[in-house]
Design an enzyme around this catalytic site. Structure first.
Site: not given
Ligand code: UD1
Length: 417
Positions: A22-23, A93, A117, A122-123, A125, A397
């Site tokens: 999926k991812n 998201r 969520c 989950r920002p 930035d 999902r």
């Molecule tokens: C993806 C996966 C999810 C998995 C996660 C971590 C998909 C669709 N989803 O989610 O299943 O649990 O990777 O392996 O592939 N963060 C920030 N700022 C940002 C982006 C992220 O602070 O701009 C923080 C998030 O809040 C979180 C952490 O970084 O605490 C990891 O997030 P991220 O690696 O971005 O995960 P996703 O891409 O949302």
């Protein structure tokens, strides 16, 4: 709302087919926004709710999507829109990944800020800072972010954390931006490598995808491509944990052991016998698992997406295991539900201490998010008696035809509308 009814306590036994990831499928499908030419994506888990949402996202932006089993064809129908609808972003998201391709191609994008969520704030930035490093300007307007840049510029970008989504968004933006973009402290998940391969097939030059430094030399006009998505390591890991918790024996067909290194190592420490070869993994477990403590980390560390099902396994361990969540700030919602089944779990901040029990007992429980749902499934399969899982849509999902797959390996479970 559907519920899953499980008559637990029966060892899993048999072969289970692993679906496409999926991812990996989500960003690759979204990357088709980078080209006007047709793309064919194979091994897509197209019945998953998140994939259906992705098809709707692409169609709302102006693409035509034709799904035939696990093959998805994406065509152009004219010009693309540069505004992602809130209706879709609030359901998934990952829709925010449309920002990179659209901004790079059209110099403008408007996306709703996805909001938090169940598992954390989950920002986004890191995504936005990356676009700014490539020359985009941002303004916020009524819950949306508008990013604009007459033309993105190739840049050297250092991420403050190896965010999966930010790495993918920036890789896609870089693929349509002339010049060499470097992403340092990039996420290293296998899904990055798969996206990198697809971007390469579209005509970008990609080096190091799946390592901490990715370089991409982009092109303003990319071509169409055909691509086969990698197997889902999280689905595979969930089934391995279910097998270990039920003390069964399964063969996962289509799974890649190399993508599950930290999980297989932890399972071996817990007492599982594991064999693997090209495209398969076999696990058998004869006794109660030994206590094995884990801490989640970005890849190649223990995946946060398997933390919850790991906790379910550890509720049955001989001893005391610690589970530490370092990636998300609130990912222990399953602990209280497992408690309803007799698990002994004490949560303090980002650490849970689990005192293993001889067995769990079936109970009515509720899924709060996709992987918490997977954890309840693992626990329900292992528990004595009947477990009813409410809010199955969370499980839907991320797990295709889950009741068929598990009942094919001897589990007794059915869906009730
Ligand atoms: C993806 C996966 C999810 C998995 C996660 C971590 C998909 C669709 N989803 O989610 O299943 O649990 O990777 O392996 O592939 N963060 C920030 N700022 C940002 C982006 C992220 O602070 O701009 C923080 C998030 O809040 C979180 C952490 O970084 O605490 C990891 O997030 P991220 O690696 O971005 O995960 P996703 O891409 O949302």
């Amino acid at each position: 709302m559907d519920r899953l009814i499980i008559e637990g306590g029966k060892p899993l036994n048999g072969t289970i087919m692993v679906s496409g990831a999926k991812n990996a499928a989500l960003p690759i499908l979204i990357a088709t926004l980078l080209t006007d030419e047709p793309c064919v994506i194979e091994n897509v888990p197209s019945t998953l709710r998140d994939l259906r949402t992705t098809f709707r996202l692409l169609e709302s932006l102006g693409k035509k999507v034709v799904v035939e089993g696990s093959t998805v064809r994406v065509f152009s129908t004219g010009s693309l829109k540069t505004q992602a609808p809130y209706e879709i972003v609030k359901q998934m998201r990952a829709s925010v990944l449309a920002a990179g391709p659209l901004l790079a191609r059209f110099g403008l994008v408007r996306v709703p800020i996805p909001g938090g969520c169940a598992i954390g704030l989950r920002p986004i930035d890191i995504h936005l800072k990356g676009f700014e490093a490539m020359g985009a300007r941002r303004i916020a307007d009524q819950g949306d972010i508008i990013m604009s840049a007459p033309r993105l510029k190739a840049a050297a970008i250092k991420l403050r954390f190896p965010s999966v989504g930010a790495t993918q968004n920036l890789m896609m933006a870089a693929a349509a931006t002339p010049g060499k973009t470097t992403i340092v402290n990039a996420a290293r998940e296998p899904e990055m490598e798969d996206l990198g391969k697809f971007l390469g097939r579209l005509g970008a030059t990609v080096r190091g995808a799946g390592t901490s430094t990715v370089t991409i030399v982009g092109k303003p006009k990319l071509n169409g491509a055909r691509h086969t998505v990698i197997p889902d390591r999280i689905e595979a890991g969930t089934f391995l944990l279910a097998c270990a918790a039920t003390r069964g024996r399964v063969r996962l067909q289509g799974a890649q052991a190399a993508h599950l290194g930290s999980v297989l190592a932890a399972l071996k420490k817990a007492g599982a016998q594991i064999r693997s070869g090209q495209g398969w993994i076999e696990l058998s477990m004869e006794r109660r698992p030994k206590a094995v403590s884990i801490a989640t980390k970005p890849y190649p560390g223990f995946p946060t997406d398997l933390q919850a099902p790991w906790m379910s396994l550890m509720t049955l361990c001989t001893g005391c295991a610690k589970v530490t969540e370092t990636v998300f700030e609130n990912r222990f919602l399953h602990a209280a539900e497992l408690g309803r089944m007799g698990a002994q779990i004490a949560v303090s901040g980002r650490t849970a201490v689990i005192a293993g029990q001889e067995c769990l007992s079936g109970a009515p429980i509720m899924a709060s998010d996709i992987r918490a749902g997977a954890a309840l499934l693992v626990a329900g399969l292992a528990a004595k008696g009947r477990t009813t899982i409410a809010r199955v849509y969370h499980i839907d999902r991320g797990y295709e035809v889950v009741e068929q797959k598990l009942s094919g390996a001897g589990a007794r479970l059915e869906r009730q509308a």
